[in-house]
Design an enzyme around this catalytic site. Sequence first.
Site, PDB file in Angstrom:
ATOM      1  N   THR A 236       0.804  -1.233   0.000  1.00 32.59           N
ATOM      2  CA  THR A 236       0.000   0.000   0.000  1.00 32.59           C
ATOM      3  C   THR A 236       0.834   1.278   0.000  1.00 32.59           C
ATOM      4  O   THR A 236       0.405   2.304   0.517  1.00 32.59           O
ATOM      5  CB  THR A 236      -0.963   0.011   1.208  1.00 32.59           C
ATOM      6  OG1 THR A 236      -0.196  -0.003   2.417  1.00 32.59           O
ATOM      7  CG2 THR A 236      -1.898  -1.184   1.167  1.00 32.59           C
ATOM      8  N   TRP A 237       2.017   1.212  -0.576  1.00 32.39           N
ATOM      9  CA  TRP A 237       2.800   2.444  -0.718  1.00 32.39           C
ATOM     10  C   TRP A 237       2.035   3.438  -1.586  1.00 32.39           C
ATOM     11  O   TRP A 237       1.852   4.595  -1.234  1.00 32.39           O
ATOM     12  CB  TRP A 237       4.162   2.117  -1.323  1.00 32.39           C
ATOM     13  CG  TRP A 237       5.127   3.276  -1.368  1.00 32.39           C
ATOM     14  CD1 TRP A 237       4.921   4.555  -0.930  1.00 32.39           C
ATOM     15  CD2 TRP A 237       6.468   3.241  -1.892  1.00 32.39           C
ATOM     16  NE1 TRP A 237       6.044   5.332  -1.151  1.00 32.39           N
ATOM     17  CE2 TRP A 237       7.009   4.556  -1.735  1.00 32.39           C
ATOM     18  CE3 TRP A 237       7.253   2.260  -2.461  1.00 32.39           C
ATOM     19  CZ2 TRP A 237       8.304   4.881  -2.150  1.00 32.39           C
ATOM     20  CZ3 TRP A 237       8.544   2.592  -2.868  1.00 32.39           C
ATOM     21  CH2 TRP A 237       9.067   3.876  -2.709  1.00 32.39           C
TER      22      TRP A 237
ATOM     23  N   GLY B  40       0.975  -3.783  -5.395  1.00 32.22           N
ATOM     24  CA  GLY B  40       0.064  -2.681  -5.108  1.00 32.22           C
ATOM     25  C   GLY B  40      -1.139  -2.698  -6.028  1.00 32.22           C
ATOM     26  O   GLY B  40      -1.156  -3.368  -7.062  1.00 32.22           O
TER      27      GLY B  40
ATOM     28  N   GLN C 200      -7.268  -4.040 -10.446  1.00 34.03           N
ATOM     29  CA  GLN C 200      -5.888  -4.416 -10.177  1.00 34.03           C
ATOM     30  C   GLN C 200      -5.787  -5.366  -8.985  1.00 34.03           C
ATOM     31  O   GLN C 200      -5.003  -6.322  -9.005  1.00 34.03           O
ATOM     32  CB  GLN C 200      -5.048  -3.160  -9.932  1.00 34.03           C
ATOM     33  CG  GLN C 200      -4.837  -2.317 -11.170  1.00 34.03           C
ATOM     34  CD  GLN C 200      -4.071  -1.038 -10.884  1.00 34.03           C
ATOM     35  OE1 GLN C 200      -3.741  -0.733  -9.736  1.00 34.03           O
ATOM     36  NE2 GLN C 200      -3.790  -0.264 -11.924  1.00 34.03           N
TER      37      GLN C 200
ATOM     38  N   ASP D 206       0.189  -4.991   3.694  1.00 34.90           N
ATOM     39  CA  ASP D 206       1.428  -4.391   4.187  1.00 34.90           C
ATOM     40  C   ASP D 206       1.390  -2.877   3.985  1.00 34.90           C
ATOM     41  O   ASP D 206       1.102  -2.397   2.888  1.00 34.90           O
ATOM     42  CB  ASP D 206       2.624  -4.972   3.436  1.00 34.90           C
ATOM     43  CG  ASP D 206       3.946  -4.376   3.894  1.00 34.90           C
ATOM     44  OD1 ASP D 206       4.487  -4.845   4.908  1.00 34.90           O
ATOM     45  OD2 ASP D 206       4.432  -3.428   3.240  1.00 34.90           O
TER      46      ASP D 206
ATOM     47  N   GLU E 161       8.250  -4.346 -10.898  1.00 36.37           N
ATOM     48  CA  GLU E 161       9.140  -3.249 -11.286  1.00 36.37           C
ATOM     49  C   GLU E 161       8.364  -1.995 -11.677  1.00 36.37           C
ATOM     50  O   GLU E 161       8.524  -1.441 -12.759  1.00 36.37           O
ATOM     51  CB  GLU E 161      10.066  -3.680 -12.423  1.00 36.37           C
ATOM     52  CG  GLU E 161      11.224  -4.549 -11.987  1.00 36.37           C
ATOM     53  CD  GLU E 161      12.159  -3.893 -10.986  1.00 36.37           C
ATOM     54  OE1 GLU E 161      12.320  -2.655 -11.054  1.00 36.37           O
ATOM     55  OE2 GLU E 161      12.712  -4.611 -10.133  1.00 36.37           O
ATOM     56  N   GLN E 162       7.518  -1.563 -10.756  1.00 31.48           N
ATOM     57  CA  GLN E 162       6.767  -0.312 -10.903  1.00 31.48           C
ATOM     58  C   GLN E 162       5.999  -0.265 -12.225  1.00 31.48           C
ATOM     59  O   GLN E 162       5.866   0.783 -12.852  1.00 31.48           O
ATOM     60  CB  GLN E 162       7.729   0.873 -10.793  1.00 31.48           C
ATOM     61  CG  GLN E 162       8.402   0.920  -9.433  1.00 31.48           C
ATOM     62  CD  GLN E 162       9.778   1.547  -9.487  1.00 31.48           C
ATOM     63  OE1 GLN E 162      10.508   1.407 -10.459  1.00 31.48           O
ATOM     64  NE2 GLN E 162      10.143   2.213  -8.425  1.00 31.48           N
TER      65      GLN E 162
ATOM     66  N   TYR F 212       4.285   5.942   4.356  1.00 34.39           N
ATOM     67  CA  TYR F 212       3.531   5.973   3.105  1.00 34.39           C
ATOM     68  C   TYR F 212       2.418   7.022   3.191  1.00 34.39           C
ATOM     69  O   TYR F 212       1.366   6.793   3.777  1.00 34.39           O
ATOM     70  CB  TYR F 212       2.903   4.606   2.806  1.00 34.39           C
ATOM     71  CG  TYR F 212       3.881   3.465   2.651  1.00 34.39           C
ATOM     72  CD1 TYR F 212       5.240   3.674   2.410  1.00 34.39           C
ATOM     73  CD2 TYR F 212       3.437   2.147   2.737  1.00 34.39           C
ATOM     74  CE1 TYR F 212       6.116   2.618   2.267  1.00 34.39           C
ATOM     75  CE2 TYR F 212       4.326   1.077   2.591  1.00 34.39           C
ATOM     76  CZ  TYR F 212       5.654   1.322   2.357  1.00 34.39           C
ATOM     77  OH  TYR F 212       6.525   0.269   2.222  1.00 34.39           O
TER      78      TYR F 212
ATOM     79  N   GLN G 154      11.766  -8.343   4.492  1.00 36.00           N
ATOM     80  CA  GLN G 154      11.156  -7.806   3.286  1.00 36.00           C
ATOM     81  C   GLN G 154      12.220  -7.063   2.482  1.00 36.00           C
ATOM     82  O   GLN G 154      12.959  -6.248   3.027  1.00 36.00           O
ATOM     83  CB  GLN G 154      10.003  -6.856   3.651  1.00 36.00           C
ATOM     84  CG  GLN G 154       9.261  -6.311   2.455  1.00 36.00           C
ATOM     85  CD  GLN G 154       8.113  -5.393   2.837  1.00 36.00           C
ATOM     86  OE1 GLN G 154       7.795  -4.453   2.106  1.00 36.00           O
ATOM     87  NE2 GLN G 154       7.484  -5.641   3.983  1.00 36.00           N
TER      88      GLN G 154
END
Length: 333
Positions: free
Chosen positions: A20-21, A296, A302, A54, A221-222, A59, A189
């Site tokens: 959840t960043w 995320g 998603q 998490d 990777e984002q 964040y 982590q």
Amino acid sequence: MRYRPLGDSGIHASVIGLGTWVTGGSPIWGQEPDDSESIRAIESAIEAGINFIDTAPIYGIGKSEEIVGRAIKGKRDQVVLATKCGLRWDDATGTAFGESYGKKIFRNTRPDSIQHEIEQSLQRLGTTYIDLYQIHWPTVDHMTMPVSDTLATLTKLQDQGKIRAIGVSNLSVNELDQYLKHAHIVSNQARFSMLTQKQEEAMIEECREMHIAFIAYQPLEQGLLTGKITRETTFEDGDIRSNYDWNPWFEPTRRDHVLDILDSWQDLTHKYDCTLAQLVLAWTIEQPGVTHVLAGARNVQQAEANARGGELVLGDHDIERITTDIKSLKSLI
């Protein structure tokens, strides 16, 4: 959904966890998330079998924890809740860590700071206990704040019932060895994906030998490994993906090579009736020593798609093929 133990804690968490960043919002992630949609995404993740959530105070400067707390209200017993400590924006007595959200951030794992942080997190999350409480980044001021004092504080919180298990994040093998001398640690982590796997081989092996859960973050990777980012995709100033020092795989030439490989897996996505992101998540889960993977989600679609990655089981031959393909990128970094 499959579930695996978090080390020897007695806690079983879904192999796909919800990171959840992005929920906290930040310019580095591009468009700000919609809070209502974030809550629906968390609710949908739980409904789809993801019980591992998490978060961290940093964040969104408390916002992510608040959103998670709102989403799990009335569902606390269905969730393995993980958060962190050790990064402060409201106390400058620690060591400088950087700047985020327009504020200076400091590493601080002193006992009084941790005592303050746990109470703030419990309030924001609307709960009386944390399932997995993690040191966000390793202590760097060992001379003024011994690791033993930090971990003694966490063990005390565990004895008080405020946390169920102690975890760590972003530690090296040597640092983990030092921490294990002072507390019962059940998880580590770290950033891990098929593009960065070599960097964490020693840590994963250490965790396997010590029966410690290895929780991988940023496995997609984002967004690069989802197939949704193309050769033509551009990123706004401030978006972390425009910083090639942070993630060199977004550099155009390297990105082209990654996308070529992703394109070659279309037969696999057809075979398993899945998306590229689900294929990548399923491969990551099957890597020896990797026990859980965080992904995320900005919206319901998603969240549900990520959950499918935790159900997908790949054949050994296909896992080997993907691994071989990825090895061809080794020379690029």
